[in-house]
Design an enzyme around this catalytic site. Structure first.
Site, PDB file in Angstrom:
ATOM      1  N   ASP A   1      20.687   3.245  12.218  1.00  0.00           N
ATOM      2  CA  ASP A   1      20.556   4.238  11.160  1.00  0.00           C
ATOM      3  C   ASP A   1      21.543   3.875  10.050  1.00  0.00           C
ATOM      4  O   ASP A   1      22.574   3.244  10.314  1.00  0.00           O
ATOM      5  CB  ASP A   1      20.858   5.625  11.718  1.00  0.00           C
ATOM      6  CG  ASP A   1      20.777   6.706  10.652  1.00  0.00           C
ATOM      7  OD1 ASP A   1      19.763   6.739   9.931  1.00  0.00           O
ATOM      8  OD2 ASP A   1      21.740   7.488  10.539  1.00  0.00           O
TER       9      ASP A   1
ATOM     10  N   ASP B   1      19.307  11.601  14.816  1.00  0.00           N
ATOM     11  CA  ASP B   1      18.614  10.450  15.392  1.00  0.00           C
ATOM     12  C   ASP B   1      18.244  10.657  16.855  1.00  0.00           C
ATOM     13  O   ASP B   1      17.808   9.723  17.521  1.00  0.00           O
ATOM     14  CB  ASP B   1      19.478   9.195  15.262  1.00  0.00           C
ATOM     15  CG  ASP B   1      19.859   8.906  13.830  1.00  0.00           C
ATOM     16  OD1 ASP B   1      18.959   8.915  12.978  1.00  0.00           O
ATOM     17  OD2 ASP B   1      21.053   8.689  13.551  1.00  0.00           O
TER      18      ASP B   1
ATOM     19  N   CYS C   1      24.237   0.467  55.768  1.00  0.00           N
ATOM     20  CA  CYS C   1      24.604   1.889  55.912  1.00  0.00           C
ATOM     21  C   CYS C   1      24.068   2.706  54.743  1.00  0.00           C
ATOM     22  O   CYS C   1      23.380   3.719  54.933  1.00  0.00           O
ATOM     23  CB  CYS C   1      26.120   2.035  55.993  1.00  0.00           C
ATOM     24  SG  CYS C   1      26.923   1.122  57.323  1.00  0.00           S
TER      25      CYS C   1
ATOM     26  N   CYS D   1      28.681  -1.000  54.953  1.00  0.00           N
ATOM     27  CA  CYS D   1      27.925  -2.133  54.413  1.00  0.00           C
ATOM     28  C   CYS D   1      26.648  -1.623  53.756  1.00  0.00           C
ATOM     29  O   CYS D   1      26.339  -0.431  53.789  1.00  0.00           O
ATOM     30  CB  CYS D   1      27.598  -3.154  55.506  1.00  0.00           C
ATOM     31  SG  CYS D   1      26.442  -2.535  56.743  1.00  0.00           S
TER      32      CYS D   1
ATOM     33  N   ASP E   1      23.815   8.530  15.011  1.00  0.00           N
ATOM     34  CA  ASP E   1      24.919   9.470  15.180  1.00  0.00           C
ATOM     35  C   ASP E   1      24.671  10.471  16.293  1.00  0.00           C
ATOM     36  O   ASP E   1      25.517  11.294  16.592  1.00  0.00           O
ATOM     37  CB  ASP E   1      25.222  10.201  13.869  1.00  0.00           C
ATOM     38  CG  ASP E   1      24.025  11.018  13.373  1.00  0.00           C
ATOM     39  OD1 ASP E   1      23.086  11.253  14.167  1.00  0.00           O
ATOM     40  OD2 ASP E   1      24.034  11.428  12.206  1.00  0.00           O
TER      41      ASP E   1
END
Length: 803
Positions: free
Chosen positions: A488, A693, A31, A28, A689
């Site tokens: 771009d 960039d 834990c 759970c 790309d």
């Protein structure tokens, strides 16, 4: 991402080591929260991310301070199993091993749930004669600690008396001892892990879901055991020696049933990951020493020649040596159209060959293969945390202790209230006991622990199916908050490769279009200019046979001239043609029109006479305009950045439907524009790309790299689009928004369930309605609360794609 920072967090990220530990025994949110807190406090740990769904811990640490073995010891001292994955194991092998473990866990839970359910039914039937005894004949609803069991047994007693009268002839003591034996078997076999894990948590001064189940059922069992062994003590105190064995068994059965459903639902959350892992063939046909032989794919070596026959899956990454075919790469790109392959082309392992056959040279293998990297990337993403998980983590850390305190307060309140109303102390204690058990059983930290991770797992899987690789829960959540998309131009809005778009013949030229194109392409084949390559590609795509040239000269910045097939050919701008005494007047208007569209116009003269004008441009992608329209429909602002000139940029933006353009910017200018938008309070996604960039991708709130399906590991980006178009951005943002909505629904349900369920189990409705919640109904509600959260997350598999 939720992180835990240790004192040595000043170590540079580049010097940090990383390790992923498999953590066993977590059931759970309490834990995983405890393991994460413990790791976070460990000296040398820079970042700790514990994932309940993936059952692992991803840790960044300072190797000068701690080590993987020390971290494993830390986790084990917390009360959980921990181990390192096999060092030579690829992501595909690790996923297959995890799938096998999940299937084994599910089968074990299903078997135990069915067996305990049958035992519970038997226990309920055996308990009916006990509840129908004369000592219970005058009991009213307010004096019965478990109204559901009282109603069920009394309503079924007449039918049972007719069908099995012999059952009522069995001495009650014999039935009670038989129920004791059946309960012990159920607890020690089907429910054993609840008690062992609860004890482990207790010895480590902690509590979790198992603690609640163990305390609730354990208290009911101990009470029943005393009533069985020493009934005279109860009678002397004026308390009926009732037993609740059937409640213990049925509670365990309900919880195990819920766990089994949850385990099956968890398997379904990783459907896309499982499908990826299963793509790689088990064998490959290899040519060695001139002999073809089938070998295990693990035995293929770099440089081996692999034979791929029609209809087969490509076994490994490689480069085509000979043969031609069309390969279905939809598992990478989501694009259903096959891609033509010939000598020199790259093929990816796991893709499907079409009707042709070819030979390839094996290149990247094992964990370095594209498929293995895809699986690893998805596993990393699914194992990451979304920031929204932090709220659930904080509540989970205190949830179980608070519930235990509420159960004690519930017992005390009911005991005082019932005893003060004139009821005997024994009856008051039993009422308080039953409601306290209901509070313990109905509380469910599991739903809180699963609310966010299940949504992340399903969303990242669905994203991969749509061609969107999401690199983590934080990126997934942030993408849903985006308000502005910056794109771009080159390679993003446009194709990224110059193409011949127009060829306009001069009014007086006797040359037809194909002859003119053949002459120009033959001359340009000797040029190194990018536009020349576009002209040559265009001619070859039309099947034109290029002629050898007899002379060639380049005039830098203006054009080229030479002799082809004995004819003088001149290709360039107007200034170059004027220098050769060729008037461009008949085509000046056409050239101006082409330039206004953002195209590069080149005049052509043959044998001293104007022959035509050729236009080359980087055309916008077929899907760009529709993608921009959809982004704006999502309420997003779209800005285009480019290093190109203003006229070309405006022409491309107009064709794509983009209103705002920033032209003539270098990479640092793109970063500045992103920062300016962020200062305006916008959440910015940068789409590029992933190469030129990269600075802007890294600076944006969300970096989205457009790839071709193989270049997917762009370090600067948070998301990678395996298809080369902007519709992937639409998919990514739409999926993120749906995922965020699902996370909120899950958390609302998880918190709402506990906020409403616990008070109802404590009996707040009793003064108004006279109703109490049976511990068995509470166990059913708890068992299926987490199933509902996982099921809601699974709805993300149906998010439609923009393609």
């Amino acid at each position: 991402m939720t992180t835990a920072t240790a004192p040595s967090a000043t170590v540079p990220a580049a010097d940090a080591a990383h390790v992923v530990l498999s953590v066993g025994g977590m059931t759970c949110a309490a834990c995983s929260s405890r393991v994460q807190r413990t790791l976070g406090k460990t000296p040398g740990v820079l970042d700790a991310n514990v994932n309940l769904m993936m059952a692992n811990a991803t840790i960044a640490f300072d190797p000068a301070v701690t080590s993987p073995d020390a971290l494993i010891d830390i986790v084990r001292r917390t009360g959980y199993d921990a181990e390192l994955p096999e060092p030579a194991q690829s992501a595909i092998e690790a996923q297959e091993e995890r799938e096998a473990e999940q299937e084994a866990d599910y089968r074990a839970l299903r078997t135990k749930a069915i067996a305990s359910g049958v035992a519970g039914a038997v226990a309920m039937i055996l308990s009916m004669p006990l509840m129908a005894g004369p000592e219970h004949a005058h009991a009213d609803a307010s004096s019965v600690p478990d109204p559901f069991m009282q109603w069920a047994m009394q309503s079924m007693t007449p039918a049972l008396e007719r069908m099995a009268p012999w059952l009522y002839a069995i001495p009650h003591a014999a039935i009670t001892w038989g129920l004791l034996a059946l309960t012990l078997v159920t607890m020690l076999w089907a429910g054993r892990h609840f008690y062992t894990r609860a004890w482990s948590a207790f010895t480590h001064r902690a509590a979790d879901m198992n603690t609640l189940v163990a305390v609730g059922t354990g208290a009911a069992f101990l009470y029943s055991l005393l009533a069985t062994v020493t009934p005279q003590l109860f009678l002397a105190a004026g308390i009926l020696p009732d037993v609740y064995y059937e409640a213990v068994i049925i509670i365990i059965a309900f919880i195990l049933t819920g766990n089994a459903f949850e385990a099956r639902a968890k398997q379904r959350t990783s459907t896309a990951l499982r499908a990826l892992a299963q793509l790689q063939p088990k064998t490959a046909r290899v040519e060695r020493d001139g002999v073809e032989q089938d070998v295990d794919v693990e035995a293929v070596r770099r440089g081996d020649v692999v034979i791929v026959r029609p209809g087969e899956r490509v076994p490994v990454d490689g480069e085509v040596l000979s043969g031609t075919s069309a390969v279905d790469e939809s598992m990478l790109t989501g694009e259903s159209m096959p891609v033509a392959k010939q000598a020199g082309d790259r093929v990816i392992g796991g893709t499907i060959n079409g009707a042709g056959a070819f030979r390839l040279r094996a290149t990247t293998l094992g964990r370095d293969s594209v498929l293995a990297q895809l699986v690893q990337l998805m596993r990393d993403a699914q194992g990451s945390r979304a920031p929204m998980q932090a709220l659930a983590d904080r509540i989970s850390a205190i949830f179980v202790p608070v519930v235990l305190s509420l159960a004690i307060a519930t017992f005390a309140t009911w005991f005082v209230a019932v005893h003060a109303s004139g009821s005997p102390a024994g009856e008051a204690a039993m009422r308080g006991f039953a409601t306290a058990v209901s509070v313990l059983i109905i509380a469910c930290p599991c739903a809180m622990g699963l609310a966010v991770p299940t949504a992340v797992m399903v969303a990242t899987g669905r994203g991969a199916e749509m061609g969107v690789l999401i690199k983590g829960g934080e990126a997934l959540q942030r993408a849903g908050e985006v308000t502005t998309v910056v794109v771009d131009k080159t390679g993003t809005v446009t194709e990224g490769r110059p193409t011949v778009t127009d060829l306009v013949r001069a009014p007086e030229t006797p040359l037809d279009e194909e002859v003119l194109l053949r002459l120009v392409a033959s001359l340009e084949r000797s040029s190194e200019h990018p536009l020349a390559a576009a002209i040559v590609r265009h001619a070859e795509s039309r099947g034109l046979a290029l002629a050898p040239i007899e002379a060639f000269e380049s005039d830098t910045g203006r054009g080229v001239h030479g002799v082809v097939d004995g004819r003088g050919v001149l290709v360039g701008n107007a200034a170059l043609l004027r220098e050769w005494s060729v008037s461009t007047a008949p085509l000046d208007a056409a050239a101006s029109g082409l330039a206004a569209q953002g195209k590069t116009a080149m005049f052509v003269a043959v044998d001293g006479a104007l022959a035509g004008v050729l236009a080359v441009a980087d055309p916008i992608r077929d899907t760009s305009r529709e993608a921009i329209r959809r982004l704006r429909a999502l309420g997003l602002d779209v800005v285009m950045l480019t290093g190109d000139n203003e006229a070309t940029a405006q022409a491309v933006a107009g064709a794509a439907g983009i209103d705002r353009v920033v032209a003539g910017v270098l990479p640092e200018g793109k970063v500045a524009e992103v920062e300016r938008l962020q200062r305006e309070g916008r959440v910015v996604a940068m789409v590029g790309d992933g190469v030129n960039d990269a600075p802007a991708l890294a600076r944006a709130d969300v970096g989205i790299a457009i790839g071709t399906g193989t270049d997917i590991a762009v370090e600067a980006a948070d998301l990678a689009l395996m298809r080369g178009d902007l519709l992937g951005v639409v998919d990514a943002i739409s999926l993120s928004r749906r995922t965020m909505r699902t996370m909120r629904q899950n958390l609302f349900w998880a918190f709402g369930y506990n906020t409403l369920g616990i008070p109802i189990a404590a009996g707040v409705l009793f003064p108004f309605t006279g109703l109490l919640l049976s511990p068995m109904l509470a166990s059913a509600a708890m068992a299926f609360s987490s199933v509902s959260v996982v099921s809601n997350s699974l709805r993300l598999r149906g998010v439609p794609s923009a393609h």
